[in-house]
Design an enzyme around this catalytic site. Structure first.
Site, PDB file in Angstrom:
ATOM      1  N   HIS A 153      30.616 107.763 -44.124  1.00 46.54           N
ATOM      2  CA  HIS A 153      31.849 107.191 -44.652  1.00 46.54           C
ATOM      3  C   HIS A 153      31.665 106.631 -46.063  1.00 46.54           C
ATOM      4  O   HIS A 153      32.650 106.337 -46.758  1.00 46.54           O
ATOM      5  CB  HIS A 153      32.360 106.086 -43.721  1.00 46.54           C
ATOM      6  CG  HIS A 153      33.847 105.995 -43.647  1.00 46.54           C
ATOM      7  ND1 HIS A 153      34.651 105.961 -44.770  1.00 46.54           N
ATOM      8  CD2 HIS A 153      34.697 105.936 -42.582  1.00 46.54           C
ATOM      9  CE1 HIS A 153      35.919 105.878 -44.397  1.00 46.54           C
ATOM     10  NE2 HIS A 153      35.972 105.860 -43.077  1.00 46.54           N
ATOM     11  N   ASP A 155      36.054 109.667 -46.909  1.00 42.51           N
ATOM     12  CA  ASP A 155      36.883 108.872 -46.009  1.00 42.51           C
ATOM     13  C   ASP A 155      37.294 109.689 -44.785  1.00 42.51           C
ATOM     14  O   ASP A 155      37.101 110.910 -44.735  1.00 42.51           O
ATOM     15  CB  ASP A 155      38.128 108.370 -46.740  1.00 42.51           C
ATOM     16  CG  ASP A 155      37.780 107.339 -47.808  1.00 42.51           C
ATOM     17  OD1 ASP A 155      36.780 106.620 -47.631  1.00 42.51           O
ATOM     18  OD2 ASP A 155      38.508 107.274 -48.813  1.00 42.51           O
TER      19      ASP A 155
END
Length: 460
Positions: free
Chosen positions: A432, A436
């Site tokens: 992450h 995203d």
């Protein structure tokens, strides 16, 4: 001036290696490109070649098979003819006044030079030389059958077979991997007995494990006066191999250095299954596998979503222009991940050929260090073990990994009707920090579309 020969670094995570064996002896003349020794790196055993011409000189405490040596340590020196190696001066300062050691060393050196001078002038391959040494074959008496009269492996093995030795003599060197030697020593297994059962073959970890299992599965009979009330031990200790230690290292690094998130989707793979059947009917054993199809489909999706083919590097995100997909392979030595190169530009059949070669080399422990490096994305498939879905672990420094489950018939809704369809679960674990959730989801959905209708990528 003497040239230092040091323990090389085979991989970016390698800090130490297990020394295999010397392929050249002290005082041997060496040409650039000749193989000097073998080492076992993180997950591969590799022959190390010379970069310069000269005379190889080994120090008195030269590395021995099985020694664990840090990267950068000096192993030997390459000197010019007549030049003394650096360790000679150090030895002279520490020798006894009687000079007995110096006389013995000079005599041994003269004897060795005489032996080298009387050797056959026929060329011999590095592998044949090594096997001759292991099997105790004097290759100087052999006639080569290779190109230009070169002595090759089959010549050495034929000479060993003609000797008709029923078993390896105690003083002979057993041909075994460093891991097998270490495991045998720790478990009290006699490698000479294993060598007698596998004459001329290399003993590996699997052979030692089988010997340990055979010994523990058939306990010795108790004395006649003692009732058979032996209680098996509550625990058993398994030595941690170099490969297992590296896997633990990499998995811990992944957990500590990435912000891992996993997304899962289920795909109707009926058309993929039909395509695979058509390919198998057309090409037989050479047909692309499901792993080949998933690799090619994933490469198409990675071209459209390049962030999933990136890596986190310091304060930057590095986008990889080429797509090199690592394919997780289960072997007797542990998990290995050989890398398929330039998947985006290869035809499906070329990719299948490359994958087949790499998998065979992985399972026979013949992968080079280069074939395990440079991956930009990884695929791991547990479908053959009847696993539906799982959480794959990112292979640093890569950004993501795709987990593939089994393809199985399940109820599905097609045109408002419940029918049996071939379904497969896909699990994407991504970092992450690099990407995203929404872009990662779009990438996984694109893979889903391609798997559901593979004709999309076939027609471009």
């Amino acid at each position: 001036m003497a040239i230092e020969i040091r323990m090389p670094r085979l991989g970016w995570t390698m800090e130490e290696g297990i020394f295999g064996e010397w392929l050249k002896g002290d005082g041997d003349a060496v040409k650039a490109g000749d193989f000097l020794f073998t080492i076992e790196g993180d997950k591969a055993t590799q022959e190390i070649e010379a970069f310069d011409d000269g005379i190889l000189r080994l120090p008195p405490n030269a590395a021995k098979p099985g020694d664990v040596i840090p990267v950068g340590v000096i192993l030997a020196y390459m000197v010019a003819p007549g030049e003394a190696p650096p360790f000679t001066a150090q030895q002279q300062n520490k020798q006894p006044a009687s000079g007995v050691v110096a006389v013995q060393t000079a005599t041994q050196h003269a004897t060795r030079n005489t032996q080298h001078a009387t050797r056959s002038s026929a060329p011999i391959s590095p592998r044949a030389r090594r096997i001759a040494k292991e099997l105790g074959v004097d290759w100087s008496t052999l006639t080569g059958s290779g190109r230009t009269g070169r002595i090759v492996e089959r010549d050495v093995r034929a000479a060993a077979a003609s000797a008709a030795q029923p078993a390896a003599a105690p003083e002979e060197k057993v041909r075994a991997t460093p891991i097998a030697v270490r495991m045998a020593q720790e478990a009290g297994i006699d490698l000479m007995e294993l060598a007698a059962q596998k004459l001329g073959e290399r003993i590996d970890r699997a052979d030692v494990e089988a010997a340990i299992a055979a010994r523990t599965s058939v306990p010795a009979a108790p004395p006649a006066t003692t009732p058979p009330t032996t209680t098996p031990p509550a625990t058993e200790t398994i030595p941690v191999t170099t490969v297992r230690r590296l896997i633990a290292q990499r998995m811990s690094e992944s957990a500590q250095s990435t912000a891992a998130v996993t997304l899962t989707t289920e795909v109707d793979a009926a058309e993929l299954v039909a395509l695979r059947k058509q390919l198998k009917a057309a090409f037989g054993a050479d047909a692309p596998t499901y792993n080949d199809l998933f690799a090619k489909l994933t490469a198409v999706a990675l071209q459209e979503h390049p962030l999933l083919n990136a890596r986190w590097q310091g304060d930057e995100i590095v986008l990889n222009r080429e797509i090199h997909i690592g394919l997780a392979v289960d072997t007797s030595e542990g998990l290995l991940v050989p890398v398929l190169r330039n998947v985006e530009s290869q035809s499906l059949r070329a990719l299948a050929t490359q994958a087949k070669t790499l998998i065979e080399k992985a399972q026979t422990h013949k992968l080079s260090a280069a074939e395990l490096q440079g991956g930009t994305f990884t695929i791991t498939n547990l479908g053959s073990y009847n696993i539906d879905a799982f959480t794959p672990i990112i292979n640093p420094p890569q950004c993501a990994i795709l987990g593939v489950g089994r393809i199985a018939k399940k109820p599905a809704v097609v045109d408002d009707q419940i029918v049996a369809r071939e379904m497969v679960a896909l699990s994407l674990t991504f970092d992450h920090r690099v990407v995203d959730g929404a872009p990662a989801a779009r990438f996984l959905d694109r893979v889903r579309q391609l798997v559901a209708t593979p004709v999309l990528w076939l027609v471009g």
